[in-house]
Design an enzyme around this catalytic site. Structure first.
Site, PDB file in Angstrom:
ATOM      1  N   ASP A  67      -7.691  -5.466  -0.195  1.00  0.00           N
ATOM      2  CA  ASP A  67      -8.502  -5.935  -1.765  1.00  0.00           C
ATOM      3  C   ASP A  67      -7.549  -7.733  -1.266  1.00  0.00           C
ATOM      4  O   ASP A  67      -8.423  -8.399  -1.832  1.00  0.00           O
ATOM      5  CB  ASP A  67      -7.350  -5.553  -2.938  1.00  0.00           C
ATOM      6  CG  ASP A  67      -8.307  -4.162  -3.531  1.00  0.00           C
ATOM      7  OD1 ASP A  67      -7.737  -3.443  -3.407  1.00  0.00           O
ATOM      8  OD2 ASP A  67      -9.247  -3.557  -3.221  1.00  0.00           O
TER       9      ASP A  67
ATOM     10  N   HIS B  54       0.912  -1.185  -0.173  1.00  0.00           N
ATOM     11  CA  HIS B  54      -0.122   0.000   0.015  1.00  0.00           C
ATOM     12  C   HIS B  54       0.744   1.456  -0.325  1.00  0.00           C
ATOM     13  O   HIS B  54       1.985   1.342   0.743  1.00  0.00           O
ATOM     14  CB  HIS B  54      -0.778  -0.440   1.494  1.00  0.00           C
ATOM     15  CG  HIS B  54      -2.230   1.180   1.146  1.00  0.00           C
ATOM     16  ND1 HIS B  54      -2.294   2.361   1.367  1.00  0.00           N
ATOM     17  CD2 HIS B  54      -3.683   0.526   0.656  1.00  0.00           C
ATOM     18  CE1 HIS B  54      -3.540   2.709   0.974  1.00  0.00           C
ATOM     19  NE2 HIS B  54      -4.098   1.316   0.251  1.00  0.00           N
TER      20      HIS B  54
END
Ligand code: SDX
Length: 393
Positions: free
Chosen positions: A328, A270
């Protein structure tokens, strides 16, 4: 000859902004909306409350909540003429392509909520977008499978209504299961907003020029579609299906570490989180709840994903680079269990993120100091030179 010189812009980028909506501490793995931790909102709140909170800054009391839910409920239908938009697409169009087209076209229908200088029109546009995204997403799905569109029902809550529009058919109503509706609602909460991510920054930049809210949200949908962003949930499922068996995990871990191999561990890493994405933990819990409810306790994809996470988190490369599962990583597994095809995963992300986009858009428009976004660059092209006639080139 390219002469290299750097341009000192001497300014802070106009892409950065002040915001009071969402705070992320990437090192701590903390995410909060208007001061409330995402774990608390996912556990104790519901998506309509979170929408109100993002838009207005406070959780609603019962009267405020009832009025808000009524406003959203009574905006869920789409102008009947918009059905023709869907019919212009190929049946095998990606739902995100349909969503970009239809959402952008909303400004061609709802002229009474495109004047961004009018707070009342901005509020109506916000309600319309939150209300109509489930209808548009469900219609995109119905069109792709050749089934007739199913109208929203005013007696259903937001998440149940979306599942109804997606999975009911004229011959048989979708049977509402409170556990599955609650899981759907929680998935919407987990995707609602996330500070200045790529798609939110796109919406803000588009909105800074004065573009209407429907066009700005269409821009956000386009940005979210990319596999490095919202498209990752679809990519995770395809990755897990490609890995197929836990014995092949080491091979893919090595590929993810190989700089010459374009393969990335989808659902991992991320831009901001250098710790576990708090949304991923809640999503994993939702996975177990939904799979238990559906009697799919030993879903192989979930077991494969958990083993992949375990092995990756024990690997020095992922530890040194602080790569952890993000929102996700598990979302696709629960969406698949709920009955959605992988092609719909990013459309669901866009459905949920619409409230975050529109809250951030409103915050920007309401800022009296707001100016058009104009990021600059560090120029590294040719230095100034004369134009040569073609015979001298
Ligand atoms: C979302 O911004 C948001 O808030 C987004 C989002 C939201 O809610 O809006 O949270 C939603 O988009 C989540 C991210 C979904 N994308 C994926 O899961 C795709 C896989 N992830 C990678 O593509 C990647 O992690 C990114 C794109 C998310 C971030 O990439 P960065 O900016 O390169 O991440 P980084 O700077 O932390 O990378 C550090 C290093 C790099 O290697 P070096 O250049 O240092 O050698 O780790 C590597 C990266 O190449 N790396 C990975 C990796 N992610 C980063 N290596 C293998 N597998 C990965 N998944």
């Amino acid at each position: 000859e390219t002469g290299m010189f750097t341009y000192d812009p001497g300014f802070t980028s106009t892409a950065s902004c002040d915001s009071a909506i969402t705070y992320i501490d990437g090192d701590e793995g903390l995410l909060m909306h208007r001061g409330y931790r995402i774990e608390d909102l996912a556990e104790k709140s519901d998506f309509m409350e979170v929408c109100y909170l993002l838009l207005h800054g406070e959780l609603p009391n019962q009267q405020e909540k009832d009025k808000f839910v009524h406003n959203i409920t009574y905006h869920t239908m789409l102008h009947e003429q918009m059905n023709y938009f869907f019919r212009g697409f190929r049946r095998d169009s990606h739902p995100m392509a349909v969503m970009v087209g239809v959402v952008g076209a909303l400004s061609a229908f709802y002229h009474d909520s495109t004047d961004i200088t009018d707070p009342h029109q901005r509020l109506i546009a916000s309600h319309r977008l939150i209300a109509k995204m489930p209808t548009i997403a469900a219609m995109a799905y119905k069109y792709s499978v050749g089934q007739p569109f199913v109208y929203p029902r005013n007696d259903l809550d937001y998440a149940s209504n979306f599942l109804h529009m997606t999975f009911s058919v004229p011959a048989e109503e979708y049977k509402i299961n409170p556990v599955l509706s609650r899981a759907m609602d929680r998935i919407f909460i987990l995707h609602a907003d996330h500070e200045q991510n790529a798609s939110t920054s796109t919406v803000r930049l588009a909105g800074s020029s004065g573009a209407n809210p429907f066009a700005c949200i269409a821009a956000g949908i386009s940005s979210l579609w990319g596999p490095a962003h919202g498209g990752a949930n679809e990519a995770v499922l395809r990755m897990l299906e490609e890995i197929g068996h836990k014995d092949r995990i080491p091979e893919f871990i090595e590929r993810a570490k190989d700089k010459d191999d374009p393969f990335r561990l989808m659902g991992f890493g991320h831009r901001v989180y250098k710790n576990y994405d708090p949304r991923a933990k809640v999503m994993q819990k939702s996975c177990h709840e939904v799979l238990d409810e559906l009697g799919l306790r030993n879903e192989p994809l979930l077991e494969l994903a958990m083993e992949l996470e375990r092995i990756a988190l024990e690997d020095d490369y992922f530890n040194e680079k602080k790569l952890f599962p993000n929102v996700d990583f598990y979302s696709g597994i629960v969406l698949k269990a709920l009955g959605f095809p992988t092609s719909m995963f990013t459309a669901l992300f866009a459905l949920a993120r619409t409230v975050g986009w529109i809250a951030q858009w409103n915050e920007m428009i309401e800022d009296p100091g707001q100016r058009i976004g104009r990021p600059r660059q560090l120029y590294n092209g040719s230095t100034l030179r004369d134009y040569p006639p073609i015979e001298q080139r």
